[in-house]
Write an enzyme that holds these catalytic residues in place. Sequence first.
Site, short mmCIF file in Angstrom:
data_model
loop_
_atom_site.label_atom_id
_atom_site.label_comp_id
_atom_site.label_asym_id
_atom_site.label_seq_id
_atom_site.Cartn_x
_atom_site.Cartn_y
_atom_site.Cartn_z
N SER B 158 -16.96 30.85 28.77
CA SER B 158 -16.90 30.21 29.95
C SER B 158 -17.10 31.46 31.10
O SER B 158 -17.10 31.05 32.21
CB SER B 158 -15.32 30.00 30.33
N ARG B 321 -4.04 -6.62 11.63
CA ARG B 321 -3.28 -5.94 10.40
C ARG B 321 -1.97 -6.52 10.43
O ARG B 321 -1.22 -5.97 11.20
CB ARG B 321 -3.52 -4.54 10.59
N GLN B 352 4.66 0.96 17.02
CA GLN B 352 3.16 0.75 17.34
C GLN B 352 2.86 0.54 18.99
O GLN B 352 1.99 1.33 19.42
CB GLN B 352 2.79 -0.36 16.54
N GLY B 423 -4.73 3.64 6.94
CA GLY B 423 -5.63 4.10 6.47
C GLY B 423 -7.33 3.81 6.96
O GLY B 423 -8.08 4.56 6.72
N GLU B 446 -17.20 22.46 30.70
CA GLU B 446 -17.28 22.06 31.99
C GLU B 446 -16.05 22.57 32.45
O GLU B 446 -15.17 21.95 33.34
CB GLU B 446 -17.21 20.46 32.30
#
Lengths: 709, 709
Positions: B158, B321, B352, B423, B446
Amino acid sequence: MTPVRFPAHLKPHGPQGSDLLAQERQRATFDAKALTAKIYDQGELAKKKQILQVLTNDPILSDKSHRYFCGRDVRFSKAMQAAQRMAELIQKHKWTHEDVLMADLLFDEAGPFRLHRTMFMPTIEGQGTDEQKKLFLEPAQRYEIIGCYAQTELGHGSNVRGLETTATYDRLTGTFILHSPTLTASKWWIGGLGKTATHAVVMARLVINGKDLGPHTFVVQIRDLKTHEPLPGITVGDIGPKFGFSTVDNGFILFDKVRIPHISMMARFSKVDKATGDYIKPPNDKLSYGTMVFVRANIVIESRNILARAATVAIRYSSIRSQGADAANPKKMVVDGVTKIVETPVLDYMMQQYRLLPIVAQAYACHFTGKAMHRKYYENQARMAQGDFSFLADLHASSSGLKSLTTTIAVAAIEESRRACGGHGYLLASGLGQFYQDYLPKATWEGDNYLLTQQTTRYLLKTYRSIRAGKVPEKDQQTNFSVQYISDYLGNPGAKCSVATEADWTNPETLLSVFKNRVAYMIEQAVHDIDIDNRTWNDMLVEVYRISRAHCQLIMVSNFFQGVFSSDSDGLVRHALGDVALLYALTTLEQELADVLTSGFVTPAQASTLKKQVISVLKRVRPNAVALVDAFDFPDYLLNSALGSSDGYVYERLTQMAEQEPLNHTSVVHGYDDFYRPLIHAGQGNWQVDIRGVTSLCGYDIDSSSSKL
Amino acid sequence: MTPVRFPAHLKPHGPQGSDLLAQERQRATFDAKALTAKIYDQGELAKKKQILQVLTNDPILSDKSHRYFCGRDVRFSKAMQAAQRMAELIQKHKWTHEDVLMADLLFDEAGPFRLHRTMFMPTIEGQGTDEQKKLFLEPAQRYEIIGCYAQTELGHGSNVRGLETTATYDRLTGTFILHSPTLTASKWWIGGLGKTATHAVVMARLVINGKDLGPHTFVVQIRDLKTHEPLPGITVGDIGPKFGFSTVDNGFILFDKVRIPHISMMARFSKVDKATGDYIKPPNDKLSYGTMVFVRANIVIESRNILARAATVAIRYSSIRSQGADAANPKKMVVDGVTKIVETPVLDYMMQQYRLLPIVAQAYACHFTGKAMHRKYYENQARMAQGDFSFLADLHASSSGLKSLTTTIAVAAIEESRRACGGHGYLLASGLGQFYQDYLPKATWEGDNYLLTQQTTRYLLKTYRSIRAGKVPEKDQQTNFSVQYISDYLGNPGAKCSVATEADWTNPETLLSVFKNRVAYMIEQAVHDIDIDNRTWNDMLVEVYRISRAHCQLIMVSNFFQGVFSSDSDGLVRHALGDVALLYALTTLEQELADVLTSGFVTPAQASTLKKQVISVLKRVRPNAVALVDAFDFPDYLLNSALGSSDGYVYERLTQMAEQEPLNHTSVVHGYDDFYRPLIHAGQGNWQVDIRGVTSLCGYDIDSSSSKL
């Protein structure tokens, strides 16, 4: 059409990487070899040396050069070859189980025989009768049959109870009928099954007379031993490309009413009477929890290796890669005989130390906890052999959480190390990219890292309730770590952290007291939420995860302190490792500061001094950074990294590896005529005027330097 | 040797994914299409539709099927073909710059012409004279020359000031001599340079009469336009395999005293007089900071796309699922005409939701901040055109930190989403693996995500000192957000968070006050540490990073609240988005809780109620999860994911994709005879007895089902 070559006369801008690494090694306050001798036993080091010798002299296994350059087709083919060769070496040198583990570690590529050794044979060993061992295990040991372990299904991951595959016993023929009723019943993810295995351990629901007896274990031949073709009724193949693990043929299998003989069901514990079809239940199986502890202790040691390896690459490279200058502290060095101010190695920047040195500390933390778990495993096995199961629950609970914690930090550490290498970390030549890809599944398999923590926290909440109810046996109060710190907490209501100055944060006892108070407080709150406020278990899952993590961080800190401050090793080593232990405790606590501030145990003023002590301890560890990773003693053969090699020839290796890129085998890329030339040559009228005008100025003459169209 | 095929009659266990997704869509409290219309303008949606049509009907660009199955060789070759095809479509359909960006987004694969369009041509456009544009830009627009942008060097990432490549002016011949003095001076990482580009923008230190004038910009022809061979004095090639970006030929180049004509140096701003060699300095360049703001606003919008795409896959799949059952809240559903208790979709588990819903919230947060940055960019450009530079410093500082923050969370989100898919997230068919690999460099290029934050914090500390010194112009006090919140803080010493109950955490003003107080306190502390305690900048770098992050999180919360609560959109959409805004603010604050506890602004008791409000708001957002990701309107062509397709046919797609795996083209793997058969057949004497005995029991007869040896 000559291959691309770098000009041989150019060398990197000075100072050279080798000199920078040498300087780092001189700065260390202790002898890296003494630390190596402390963390590994002599037998282990001798074994490593000896097996490394065999591998690096082997014509097939010594060559890792293709790994970063080839697609799955070539890599899988090479993996088959390597698997065969490894099987030959194992037999030739009569390698023990530990020898094979060392060879696998050094070779560092999962292959198609992996599950054959780690799951197929151990399952038969553990669950088979003598007759079954003779039939299946003996040829497996000679690699005359190759096995895999088929449990997971397409629609059912960690949840064994959801498996759909059935094995229905037919008393008339004395056979089981294996069947996959749906697409989601397909076994899936099975390592070595796709194209390799001749046999599979299959988990299927045992059904007798219409009664579902739940999952049982069967050994099933799936491919013809002469032709390798799938046997009738079986659909088997590879599940397709993955994020990593290109060298393993993870497979699927579906059974269409396949009959297998009575002897296929592993019968050491539960059995079906061949003639009557009567089912005999397995005995209570507390012993298998012991084995799980051993497996997880190994995972913690493996996490140590992962963390240490990632840190080795990133720290060596960060001592070499230089950028800008730290105005307050410019780096001086003798380059080509003259002392000069040189660019600052990025490891001298505090942010880089803050990113990388805690990873070294985590590696050592995993080391001491892995060793402690091994000790406790043997202690527990000895007790269980005498009918004493008092250690088991605590050990099992902690080991579940530790698997989750250590694999989670290991995965994060590889990626952080890769990113800390800047742009070049993104080159496969860094050795960190494929390493990350192949290690990643550890966070998901052997128990999902979130699910697992429920076991840990359930145990801790239960323990808390027992203590409150005065129901903890006297013996547990003496020996059980969890019981002790929760009891301490309950016995000292309103206790506060004793830190007065920044320096007090270097007191191990003080640090331990903060970690202990933190978990106990969180457990108390959770019990209150559930028992008094009636919050559901589902609503508590986030907190459940946090409690397990906090408990396991406490265990890691406790084992680390014990391993360092209670040991009688070399004073210099002990002093250096002491700082690393403090670094682990302090940076972990800093991350989790909200917990101890929320409980009120730590005050805002104390929290501010802690942050400053983190910076202080980073500065103390900084000079030892390279020696601390050198001590892990990873050979360059294992690291396979241009950035992390022990000699520091970073830029030379990067350019050598670029020369091997297949696209560089010709100067003009294959496909140029088809895809680029039509565009570029469409404008020839144009560029023949303009660009020739330009290029002729700089001495190029297109007509003479190139062939005609 | 037939290819592997799944049995056509099997379907997944019910409930079917399509039914589960339909049910999710019915549950939403708002219309996803109305939200789509709110976040995109009509022109953008129409453009997407039209370009998607072109791409999905194109014989070359419609086909992404090889992406997960091929090695770099095939993928690069296909990328060359796609690059050519895209160039043709751009010319054929006269696509605008925005059209091309949309096509790139949908096609979703960086190719060898990428830097030609995004860096080579814009550099000439911005820095070239009219003569230079005619010479280089016009043929570039017609793809008769292909360019790249060569700045980074092997030893210098950089840090532009560290570049080693020199361009020495030779007045006698009117040419510059380009030279790479060392190996580390090699240009490196240059997209499209390896095998594709005919020309390069080269950044080199201009040297005149032995005086080093620092980096300047040159356009250099590097390959023969007829033969594509490298021109004399040039060593050029591909840098080798990377973690992702297989389809780009990132390259290196070394110059051995290569003469280029005077016109090669971009001369719109600084110039060298051809005859005298006199150097004319560039004017002060504040305008280019404005452009940087625009680039970074686009990066924030891109982060929105990344976050939203990752969340789309993970949330749709998590609705399908299913695993185990939540005892307190079992899921019931009509399957095959009968209402049954079915397994619980994993998105119903709180953990979750805690992992995934904040990612949706981050995506929307990036949306509103990206839009706000675009507005401010145009406002600032208008002001600068009138000589008013008062907006620039604040805008530039914030945009640096926002680039760092949003790309950091986007990278983390892809990986978290992948892991939350269990998985199957590890299968490339998930669509998340290669996506992660290709997006990852955004955190490094960037502007490195750590380095950049120094610009943000330097500005904030300076602003704080100006306010304390009473030196802030009146105008800034009216319009400058940073000045306002720091001044407020200084004007209200000892202020405390006003939260009394859990519900108070849903008050946007209260939340904003916490974020504001947090940053201002951190700035105050840092100024004290530096100005009073004399800590070095290097010792402060960790805090510097944190301050930038805190400032940018405040901006994100502020823009999000403004975009939602001050808007007049559809009440149902506004209500749903309001919860998402609160979720963003609350989960961000929960992560950073230690800061506001350390400052004392928030008390431990308030912190405890915040954690509970997080769970409450997750529950409110949960029913809208699928609708919230649907609203981002990503076509399946873009997602290229078996898990995330809009129709929910997860398992059908996974098995279809497995059938395409090259290893499945034959039933017996290529290499079997060489590598496996010698092992397996070595034991034929053995297995002919044992295994035949077994297999004959289950109806297989090896002799009849297989060929002879």
